[in-house]
Motif scaffolding. Structure first.
Motif, PDB file in Angstrom:
ATOM      1  N   UNK A  59     -10.095  76.690 -52.737  1.00 22.96           N
ATOM      2  CA  UNK A  59     -10.354  75.424 -53.424  1.00 22.96           C
ATOM      3  C   UNK A  59      -9.087  74.830 -54.014  1.00 22.96           C
ATOM      4  N   UNK A  60      -8.225  75.657 -54.571  1.00 22.05           N
ATOM      5  CA  UNK A  60      -7.084  75.126 -55.319  1.00 22.05           C
ATOM      6  C   UNK A  60      -5.891  74.780 -54.439  1.00 22.05           C
ATOM      7  N   UNK A  61      -5.731  75.439 -53.286  1.00 23.21           N
ATOM      8  CA  UNK A  61      -4.518  75.221 -52.476  1.00 23.21           C
ATOM      9  C   UNK A  61      -4.841  74.442 -51.196  1.00 23.21           C
ATOM     10  N   UNK A  82      -0.685  67.537 -60.078  1.00 23.06           N
ATOM     11  CA  UNK A  82      -1.090  68.490 -59.043  1.00 23.06           C
ATOM     12  C   UNK A  82      -1.061  69.914 -59.586  1.00 23.06           C
ATOM     13  N   UNK A  83      -0.012  70.262 -60.326  1.00 25.61           N
ATOM     14  CA  UNK A  83       0.089  71.609 -60.890  1.00 25.61           C
ATOM     15  C   UNK A  83      -1.075  71.908 -61.830  1.00 25.61           C
ATOM     16  N   UNK A  84      -1.398  70.956 -62.698  1.00 28.33           N
ATOM     17  CA  UNK A  84      -2.511  71.153 -63.636  1.00 28.33           C
ATOM     18  C   UNK A  84      -3.824  71.315 -62.880  1.00 28.33           C
ATOM     19  N   UNK A  85      -4.025  70.497 -61.860  1.00 26.53           N
ATOM     20  CA  UNK A  85      -5.254  70.583 -61.069  1.00 26.53           C
ATOM     21  C   UNK A  85      -5.386  71.933 -60.391  1.00 26.53           C
ATOM     22  N   UNK A  86      -4.306  72.397 -59.783  1.00 24.55           N
ATOM     23  CA  UNK A  86      -4.325  73.683 -59.069  1.00 24.55           C
ATOM     24  C   UNK A  86      -4.579  74.834 -60.041  1.00 24.55           C
ATOM     25  N   UNK A  87      -3.878  74.853 -61.164  1.00 22.34           N
ATOM     26  CA  UNK A  87      -4.029  75.948 -62.127  1.00 22.34           C
ATOM     27  C   UNK A  87      -5.439  75.963 -62.718  1.00 22.34           C
ATOM     28  N   UNK A  88      -5.947  74.790 -63.121  1.00 21.11           N
ATOM     29  CA  UNK A  88      -7.285  74.722 -63.711  1.00 21.11           C
ATOM     30  C   UNK A  88      -8.349  75.153 -62.707  1.00 21.11           C
ATOM     31  N   UNK A  89      -8.214  74.710 -61.463  1.00 17.68           N
ATOM     32  CA  UNK A  89      -9.197  75.064 -60.441  1.00 17.68           C
ATOM     33  C   UNK A  89      -9.137  76.550 -60.105  1.00 17.68           C
ATOM     34  N   UNK A 145       1.901  68.633 -51.381  1.00 14.51           N
ATOM     35  CA  UNK A 145       2.404  69.219 -52.621  1.00 14.51           C
ATOM     36  C   UNK A 145       1.589  70.450 -52.991  1.00 14.51           C
ATOM     37  N   UNK A 146       0.274  70.385 -52.797  1.00 16.39           N
ATOM     38  CA  UNK A 146      -0.560  71.566 -53.042  1.00 16.39           C
ATOM     39  C   UNK A 146      -0.229  72.685 -52.057  1.00 16.39           C
ATOM     40  N   UNK A 147       0.008  72.311 -50.801  1.00 17.60           N
ATOM     41  CA  UNK A 147       0.367  73.313 -49.797  1.00 17.60           C
ATOM     42  C   UNK A 147       1.643  74.052 -50.201  1.00 17.60           C
ATOM     43  N   UNK A 148       2.582  73.337 -50.834  1.00 19.55           N
ATOM     44  CA  UNK A 148       3.846  73.954 -51.248  1.00 19.55           C
ATOM     45  C   UNK A 148       3.633  75.078 -52.244  1.00 19.55           C
ATOM     46  N   UNK A 149       2.502  75.072 -52.942  1.00 18.60           N
ATOM     47  CA  UNK A 149       2.221  76.106 -53.935  1.00 18.60           C
ATOM     48  C   UNK A 149       1.657  77.375 -53.306  1.00 18.60           C
ATOM     49  N   UNK A 150       1.463  77.362 -51.993  1.00 18.63           N
ATOM     50  CA  UNK A 150       0.917  78.541 -51.319  1.00 18.63           C
ATOM     51  C   UNK A 150       1.839  79.744 -51.470  1.00 18.63           C
TER      52      UNK A 150
END
Length: 355
Positions: free
Chosen positions: A144-146, A112-119, A233-238
């Motif tokens: 798109x990423x979060x 998930x971290x790699x996907x979010x950072x790359x996007x 998990x992506x939401x947590x990166x907000x």
């Protein structure tokens, strides 16, 4: 690469009118929520939040209604797009418990971290290269990423983004997320994914929580559970993303002040590193993690969150000006499609490597 565009946009001044001046717009937002709910009930495949954005855009262009949207209704609609969005983001935290994230396993967390950072950085870079105006690259990359429109609203609060940039970004992210509901289920079996893998792919690659649910449920309960967990998990990166943008804004304003490029930037209010509504989001995550909140209260909070976000998205949709969007439509569409390809491709590879 900087997070904030070199041409810092000033935050629009707050309305100093009486509360009664906001009532027409708030009433319109409430009507938009009711209509969005009705659309979702009639066509369950259309999430209520998606319907809210579309109805807001329609209201801004319908003869007889657009004059009210642009005139007496504007203060209340702007209030809905900002303040109600913050409240909805806070309640979004009740969907996420730390134990849920840890239960995914470290391999999935890394994916998930790699996907979010790359996007995020890929979309931001491409948006700058395409010459999109203002904060559009930043906001689209965030959405798109979060977590779609919710993330766009949160980041726009600390970046001081123009309302039109916010509305355009929300419209694009919502459109692509809606297309995902129809397209991704068709790729489930051709890509060789089992139900759990498909769910994780949807959770890592689709933008809004409602769109994730609508897409993943086509593959059954296992896919839906996996999709929601990965999505949260992506939401947590907000929260860390908003803090990073706030730091970038501070540095940009300090640089402009030192270079004498804008005394207004030096005199403006410095954004908090972590805004209050993001702290509220984190507090709700902690509350959910304790397990003390009854299921009935969580259900009620979820309904309240959906209503608040629907009102906010109706307000943001009503700020979209289609003629302006058409003038940059080719570049915006190109960025959306490329970003969609990046997040779908990276998350697909990540799912295959971690299962």
């Amino acid at each position: 690469m900087t997070l904030i565009s070199s041409r810092e946009r000033a935050r629009p001044s707050r309305s100093t009118g009486r509360p009664s001046n906001k009532l027409p717009g708030l009433a319109m937002a409430a009507a938009g929520v009711a209509l969005s709910w009705g659309v979702h009930r009639l066509v369950p495949a259309v999430p209520m939040l998606t319907a809210a954005v579309v109805l807001g855009i329609a209201a801004a262009h319908l003869p007889g209604v657009r004059a009210l949207v642009r005139g007496a209704g504007r203060p209340g609609l702007t209030l809905a797009g900002k303040r109600l969005m913050r409240a909805g983001v806070v309640l979004l935290g009740l969907k996420l418990g730390l134990d849920d994230v840890l239960g995914l396993g470290w391999a999935t967390v890394v994916m998930v971290l790699v996907t979010v950072v790359a996007t995020f950085f890929g979309t931001l870079w491409l948006g700058r290269r395409l010459g999109l105006r203002g904060d559009q690259p930043l906001l689209i990359a965030t959405g798109y990423s979060i977590c779609g429109a919710s993330a766009i609203g949160a980041v726009s609060e600390v970046s001081g983004s123009d309302e039109e940039d916010v509305a355009t970004s929300v419209a694009l992210v919502t459109l692509c997320g809606t297309l995902a509901i129809a397209v991704l289920p068709l790729l489930h079996h051709p890509l060789g994914l089992d139900d759990a893998q498909f769910g994780r792919w949807v959770g890592a690659g689709v933008h809004d929580v409602g769109q994730v649910v609508a897409t993943a449920q086509t593959a059954g309960p296992t896919a839906l559970t996996e999709a929601v967990l990965v999505k949260l998990m992506r939401v947590a990166l907000l929260a860390p993303l908003v803090a990073a943008v706030a730091v970038a804004v501070r540095r940009r304003r300090a640089y402009d002040a030192e270079a004498g490029a804008g005394a207004g930037a030096a005199e403006g209010k410095r954004p908090a590193l972590v805004p209050l509504f993001v702290l509220g989001f984190l507090a709700m995550v902690v509350v959910r993690t304790t397990g003390w909140v009854p299921a009935a209260a969580l259900d009620g909070a979820q309904h309240a969150q959906e209503l608040l976000l629907a009102a906010a998205l109706f307000g943001l949709g009503s700020a979209v000006h289609l003629p302006t969007l058409v003038r940059t439509g080719g570049r915006v569409a190109a960025l959306g499609l490329c970003s969609w390809a990046v997040i779908a491709g990276v998350s697909y590879g990540g799912v295959l490597l971690t299962t």
